[in-house]
Design a protein around this motif. Structure first.
Motif, PDB file in Angstrom:
ATOM      1  N   SER A 377       0.821  -1.203   0.000  1.00 46.45           N
ATOM      2  CA  SER A 377       0.000   0.000   0.000  1.00 46.45           C
ATOM      3  C   SER A 377       0.862   1.263   0.000  1.00 46.45           C
ATOM      4  O   SER A 377       0.598   2.215  -0.745  1.00 46.45           O
ATOM      5  CB  SER A 377      -0.929  -0.005   1.219  1.00 46.45           C
ATOM      6  OG  SER A 377      -1.675   1.193   1.279  1.00 46.45           O
ATOM      7  N   VAL A 378       1.901   1.273   0.827  1.00 45.64           N
ATOM      8  CA  VAL A 378       2.783   2.444   0.881  1.00 45.64           C
ATOM      9  C   VAL A 378       3.518   2.615  -0.447  1.00 45.64           C
ATOM     10  O   VAL A 378       3.620   3.727  -0.982  1.00 45.64           O
ATOM     11  CB  VAL A 378       3.791   2.319   2.044  1.00 45.64           C
ATOM     12  CG1 VAL A 378       4.798   3.465   1.993  1.00 45.64           C
ATOM     13  CG2 VAL A 378       3.059   2.323   3.379  1.00 45.64           C
ATOM     14  N   LEU A 379       4.024   1.521  -0.978  1.00 44.43           N
ATOM     15  CA  LEU A 379       4.710   1.610  -2.267  1.00 44.43           C
ATOM     16  C   LEU A 379       3.778   2.174  -3.334  1.00 44.43           C
ATOM     17  O   LEU A 379       4.149   3.064  -4.114  1.00 44.43           O
ATOM     18  CB  LEU A 379       5.228   0.227  -2.694  1.00 44.43           C
ATOM     19  CG  LEU A 379       6.363  -0.373  -1.859  1.00 44.43           C
ATOM     20  CD1 LEU A 379       6.639  -1.811  -2.304  1.00 44.43           C
ATOM     21  CD2 LEU A 379       7.639   0.451  -1.972  1.00 44.43           C
ATOM     22  N   GLY A 380       2.555   1.658  -3.372  1.00 48.06           N
ATOM     23  CA  GLY A 380       1.590   2.114  -4.368  1.00 48.06           C
ATOM     24  C   GLY A 380       1.262   3.582  -4.235  1.00 48.06           C
ATOM     25  O   GLY A 380       1.082   4.283  -5.240  1.00 48.06           O
ATOM     26  N   SER A 381       1.211   4.079  -3.009  1.00 51.43           N
ATOM     27  CA  SER A 381       0.873   5.488  -2.793  1.00 51.43           C
ATOM     28  C   SER A 381       1.956   6.425  -3.312  1.00 51.43           C
ATOM     29  O   SER A 381       1.717   7.618  -3.513  1.00 51.43           O
ATOM     30  CB  SER A 381       0.623   5.750  -1.307  1.00 51.43           C
ATOM     31  OG  SER A 381       1.835   5.677  -0.562  1.00 51.43           O
ATOM     32  N   HIS A 382       3.150   5.879  -3.536  1.00 51.30           N
ATOM     33  CA  HIS A 382       4.256   6.680  -4.068  1.00 51.30           C
ATOM     34  C   HIS A 382       4.594   6.301  -5.510  1.00 51.30           C
ATOM     35  O   HIS A 382       5.671   6.631  -6.004  1.00 51.30           O
ATOM     36  CB  HIS A 382       5.488   6.526  -3.175  1.00 51.30           C
ATOM     37  CG  HIS A 382       5.331   7.154  -1.826  1.00 51.30           C
ATOM     38  ND1 HIS A 382       5.489   8.507  -1.613  1.00 51.30           N
ATOM     39  CD2 HIS A 382       4.984   6.618  -0.625  1.00 51.30           C
ATOM     40  CE1 HIS A 382       5.277   8.777  -0.325  1.00 51.30           C
ATOM     41  NE2 HIS A 382       4.967   7.649   0.298  1.00 51.30           N
ATOM     42  N   GLY A 383       3.684   5.603  -6.155  1.00 49.04           N
ATOM     43  CA  GLY A 383       3.826   5.347  -7.586  1.00 49.04           C
ATOM     44  C   GLY A 383       4.625   4.116  -7.950  1.00 49.04           C
ATOM     45  O   GLY A 383       5.039   3.977  -9.109  1.00 49.04           O
ATOM     46  N   LEU A 384       4.836   3.195  -6.992  1.00 50.19           N
ATOM     47  CA  LEU A 384       5.585   1.978  -7.292  1.00 50.19           C
ATOM     48  C   LEU A 384       4.649   0.782  -7.324  1.00 50.19           C
ATOM     49  O   LEU A 384       3.914   0.533  -6.356  1.00 50.19           O
ATOM     50  CB  LEU A 384       6.678   1.732  -6.241  1.00 50.19           C
ATOM     51  CG  LEU A 384       7.870   2.680  -6.329  1.00 50.19           C
ATOM     52  CD1 LEU A 384       7.772   3.766  -5.276  1.00 50.19           C
ATOM     53  CD2 LEU A 384       9.178   1.927  -6.202  1.00 50.19           C
ATOM     54  N   SER A 385       4.668   0.048  -8.428  1.00 46.08           N
ATOM     55  CA  SER A 385       3.870  -1.168  -8.530  1.00 46.08           C
ATOM     56  C   SER A 385       4.779  -2.382  -8.447  1.00 46.08           C
ATOM     57  O   SER A 385       5.942  -2.344  -8.870  1.00 46.08           O
ATOM     58  CB  SER A 385       3.077  -1.186  -9.840  1.00 46.08           C
ATOM     59  OG  SER A 385       3.945  -1.160 -10.946  1.00 46.08           O
ATOM     60  N   ILE A 386       4.252  -3.477  -7.897  1.00 47.87           N
ATOM     61  CA  ILE A 386       5.052  -4.672  -7.625  1.00 47.87           C
ATOM     62  C   ILE A 386       4.955  -5.644  -8.797  1.00 47.87           C
ATOM     63  O   ILE A 386       3.856  -5.993  -9.242  1.00 47.87           O
ATOM     64  CB  ILE A 386       4.574  -5.350  -6.329  1.00 47.87           C
ATOM     65  CG1 ILE A 386       4.736  -4.376  -5.146  1.00 47.87           C
ATOM     66  CG2 ILE A 386       5.347  -6.637  -6.071  1.00 47.87           C
ATOM     67  CD1 ILE A 386       4.076  -4.849  -3.870  1.00 47.87           C
ATOM     68  N   ALA A 387       6.124  -6.080  -9.256  1.00 43.91           N
ATOM     69  CA  ALA A 387       6.162  -7.046 -10.362  1.00 43.91           C
ATOM     70  C   ALA A 387       6.193  -8.484  -9.850  1.00 43.91           C
ATOM     71  O   ALA A 387       5.610  -9.374 -10.453  1.00 43.91           O
ATOM     72  CB  ALA A 387       7.386  -6.783 -11.237  1.00 43.91           C
ATOM     73  N   SER A 388       6.894  -8.726  -8.737  1.00 42.42           N
ATOM     74  CA  SER A 388       6.949 -10.075  -8.170  1.00 42.42           C
ATOM     75  C   SER A 388       7.327  -9.999  -6.697  1.00 42.42           C
ATOM     76  O   SER A 388       7.904  -9.007  -6.241  1.00 42.42           O
ATOM     77  CB  SER A 388       7.963 -10.954  -8.930  1.00 42.42           C
ATOM     78  OG  SER A 388       9.255 -10.390  -8.869  1.00 42.42           O
ATOM     79  N   VAL A 389       6.985 -11.067  -5.956  1.00 40.33           N
ATOM     80  CA  VAL A 389       7.239 -11.128  -4.512  1.00 40.33           C
ATOM     81  C   VAL A 389       7.802 -12.504  -4.168  1.00 40.33           C
ATOM     82  O   VAL A 389       7.346 -13.527  -4.689  1.00 40.33           O
ATOM     83  CB  VAL A 389       5.957 -10.882  -3.691  1.00 40.33           C
ATOM     84  CG1 VAL A 389       6.245 -11.023  -2.193  1.00 40.33           C
ATOM     85  CG2 VAL A 389       5.372  -9.522  -3.985  1.00 40.33           C
ATOM     86  N   ILE A 390       8.791 -12.518  -3.277  1.00 45.42           N
ATOM     87  CA  ILE A 390       9.291 -13.766  -2.694  1.00 45.42           C
ATOM     88  C   ILE A 390       9.220 -13.604  -1.185  1.00 45.42           C
ATOM     89  O   ILE A 390       9.727 -12.631  -0.630  1.00 45.42           O
ATOM     90  CB  ILE A 390      10.750 -14.046  -3.105  1.00 45.42           C
ATOM     91  CG1 ILE A 390      10.889 -14.175  -4.622  1.00 45.42           C
ATOM     92  CG2 ILE A 390      11.271 -15.315  -2.426  1.00 45.42           C
ATOM     93  CD1 ILE A 390      12.335 -14.271  -5.091  1.00 45.42           C
ATOM     94  N   GLN A 391       8.603 -14.573  -0.482  1.00 48.06           N
ATOM     95  CA  GLN A 391       8.543 -14.536   0.978  1.00 48.06           C
ATOM     96  C   GLN A 391       9.068 -15.859   1.496  1.00 48.06           C
ATOM     97  O   GLN A 391       8.626 -16.927   1.074  1.00 48.06           O
ATOM     98  CB  GLN A 391       7.117 -14.285   1.471  1.00 48.06           C
ATOM     99  CG  GLN A 391       7.053 -14.021   2.969  1.00 48.06           C
ATOM    100  CD  GLN A 391       5.696 -13.505   3.410  1.00 48.06           C
ATOM    101  OE1 GLN A 391       4.855 -13.184   2.587  1.00 48.06           O
ATOM    102  NE2 GLN A 391       5.489 -13.422   4.715  1.00 48.06           N
ATOM    103  N   VAL A 402      11.164 -10.466   3.116  1.00 46.35           N
ATOM    104  CA  VAL A 402      10.199 -10.274   2.031  1.00 46.35           C
ATOM    105  C   VAL A 402      10.947  -9.586   0.896  1.00 46.35           C
ATOM    106  O   VAL A 402      11.523  -8.519   1.073  1.00 46.35           O
ATOM    107  CB  VAL A 402       9.003  -9.416   2.475  1.00 46.35           C
ATOM    108  CG1 VAL A 402       8.080  -9.137   1.287  1.00 46.35           C
ATOM    109  CG2 VAL A 402       8.233 -10.100   3.591  1.00 46.35           C
ATOM    110  N   ILE A 403      10.933 -10.213  -0.275  1.00 50.76           N
ATOM    111  CA  ILE A 403      11.662  -9.709  -1.427  1.00 50.76           C
ATOM    112  C   ILE A 403      10.660  -9.253  -2.484  1.00 50.76           C
ATOM    113  O   ILE A 403       9.733  -9.997  -2.826  1.00 50.76           O
ATOM    114  CB  ILE A 403      12.576 -10.794  -2.036  1.00 50.76           C
ATOM    115  CG1 ILE A 403      13.440 -11.449  -0.951  1.00 50.76           C
ATOM    116  CG2 ILE A 403      13.430 -10.208  -3.156  1.00 50.76           C
ATOM    117  CD1 ILE A 403      14.283 -10.490  -0.155  1.00 50.76           C
ATOM    118  N   MET A 404      10.836  -8.057  -2.990  1.00 53.78           N
ATOM    119  CA  MET A 404       9.954  -7.533  -4.027  1.00 53.78           C
ATOM    120  C   MET A 404      10.780  -6.989  -5.193  1.00 53.78           C
ATOM    121  O   MET A 404      11.869  -6.451  -4.989  1.00 53.78           O
ATOM    122  CB  MET A 404       9.079  -6.403  -3.484  1.00 53.78           C
ATOM    123  CG  MET A 404       8.092  -6.828  -2.426  1.00 53.78           C
ATOM    124  SD  MET A 404       7.078  -5.424  -1.866  1.00 53.78           S
ATOM    125  CE  MET A 404       5.955  -6.272  -0.750  1.00 53.78           C
TER     126      MET A 404
END
Length: 440
Positions: A377-391, A402-404
């Motif tokens: 949510s914080v990333l999105g509010s600053h214009g960053l979208s997530i391409a992939s996640v590793i947990q 947590v890897i993004m």
């Protein structure tokens, strides 16, 4: 000059350390070849160094060895002054004195040229003299001539350089042997690939000096080290290397120059690049420079970037090129960067906040519901979208990595997002991030 045999080209060598010793060996070893190439002998006329016994041990006659470098550079019998002292002073003063005395100059001193190159090249241009500096970028790789001459008909858009063998060796060891930075650095020091005080290399400053020269050669603008964003490899961890591999990337310290229609990017930092890319396969102490041109497209130049003989070979190439000009009695010298120095302006360097790329992010997050969503949510509010996640590691530890990987975004938004995540205490420690160059 008349008759069949031309007068000798007489060389004054300032500094007879590792590279200077290599130059002496080449001049003595290849004396006949150089004379056949030029039609005239290349003679070592003076060697200035405080270590007289060390120089003599290379086979230099005692009468040619002196401690007085300042006297050597103005001698009327000297044609070319080769400066291999390194550092800013007295190297700068000696080069300026040599130019004032009408001597052509060859140097491997990237730190000096990065900071004072404008002054030196302007003086040489005013006097119709040459300053050869092939050995200052990439060691034995002939990248200066390539950009200045072979690629002169094209417009260069980007240059990506692995230009520090120490850092590349350390990252290679970390990748192949699974050790942390400290152990890899110690190994490099034992092998003689890293200095006792390795800060200039591992903090990225040596690469930044070389990038100043690459930017001038590729784009025809001058940039100072202070304008280059510089970040070294000391914070790279084995975890980052492992996650990079899982995401399909290798980590390299890259010197990056880009020309965005006059807005120049000039930055040095650890960078994730696709494992399939040619640069990803450049290991150990090797250097490589990857150039993108409008017409030619991508080309890469690789080889040993340091060491006695590779660097000495580049120094000799400059000596021979300058000797040809002198023997032809031509006053014209090639423009140092392929552009008239008096027409080269200071670069307008894009602030890092405006640089756009993808990012690798590593968080140590509390292992509880909602944390991943809060980060996103914080990333999105600053214009960053997530391409992939590793947990990793759920179920036992209180905190888990947590890897993004993000899509392209300006660095300004990333820094603001990471600051907010820390401020809200969503994660346990400072997030780590590494820039990704997906489309080199």
């Amino acid at each position: 000059m008349s008759g069949n045999k031309l007068r000798p080209i007489r060389i004054a060598l300032l500094g007879c350390g590792t590279v200077g010793g290599g130059v002496v060996k080449l001049i003595l070893r290849n004396r006949d070849k150089y004379e056949r190439m030029l039609g005239a002998p290349v003679q070592l006329a003076a060697v200035a160094d405080l270590r007289v016994k060390l120089v003599a041990a290379l086979g230099v006659p005692a009468k040619l060895i002196t401690r007085d470098a300042a006297a050597v550079v103005t001698r009327p019998d000297i044609d070319i002054v080769v400066e291999l002292f390194g550092g800013h002073e007295p190297a700068r003063a000696l080069i300026m004195k040599a130019l004032a005395a009408g001597k052509d100059v060859v140097t491997a001193n990237k730190a000096l040229l990065a900071e004072h190159g404008g002054e030196i090249f302007r003086e040489a241009g005013r006097r119709g003299l040459a300053v050869g500096f092939e050995a200052s970028v990439g060691g034995g790789i002939p990248i200066v001539r390539t950009l200045r001459e072979a690629l002169a008909g094209d417009r260069q858009r980007a240059a990506y350089g692995i230009v520090n063998g120490t850092c590349n060796s350390i990252l290679t060891t970390m990748t192949e042997e699974g050790v942390e930075f400290g152990a890899a650095l110690a190994d490099a020091q034992c092998k003689g690939l890293a200095e006792k005080n390795p800060a200039l290399d591992v903090e990225g400053h040596d690469s930044a000096h070389k990038l100043c020269l690459l930017v001038a050669l590729a784009f025809g603008v001058m940039v100072k080290p202070a304008q280059i964003y510089t970040e070294g490899i000391t914070r790279i961890t084995q975890a980052d290397i492992a996650y990079a591999r899982e995401l399909g990337y290798a980590i390299k310290l890259l010197a990056i120059g880009k020309d965005d229609d006059g807005a120049i990017e000039a930055r040095v930092h650890p960078t994730m690049i696709p494992q399939r890319h040619l640069l990803a396969g450049v290991g150990g102490a090797y250097n490589a420079i990857y150039i993108h041109g409008d017409a030619l497209g991508a080309t890469m130049y690789s080889g040993l970037g340091a060491g006695e003989m590779p660097t000495a070979t580049a120094v000799m190439a400059d000596i021979l090129e300058i000797a040809r000009h002198r023997l032809a009695e031509g006053s014209a010298r090639a423009h140092a960067f392929g552009f008239p120095i008096h027409l080269m302006k200071g670069a307008s360097v894009k602030p890092m906040d405006d640089v756009v790329c993808e990012y690798y992010l590593r968080f140590m997050a509390r292992d509880k519901p909602g944390v991943l969503g809060a980060i996103a949510s914080v990333l999105g509010s600053h214009g960053l979208s997530i391409a992939s996640v590793i947990q990793k590691g759920r179920g036992t530890a209180q905190t888990v990595p947590v890897i993004m990987r993000t899509h392209d975004a300006p660095e300004r938004g990333l820094k603001r997002a990471l600051a907010e995540i820390r401020r809200k205490k969503i994660v346990q420690s400072a997030p780590a991030f590494i820039r990704i160059e997906e489309k080199l």
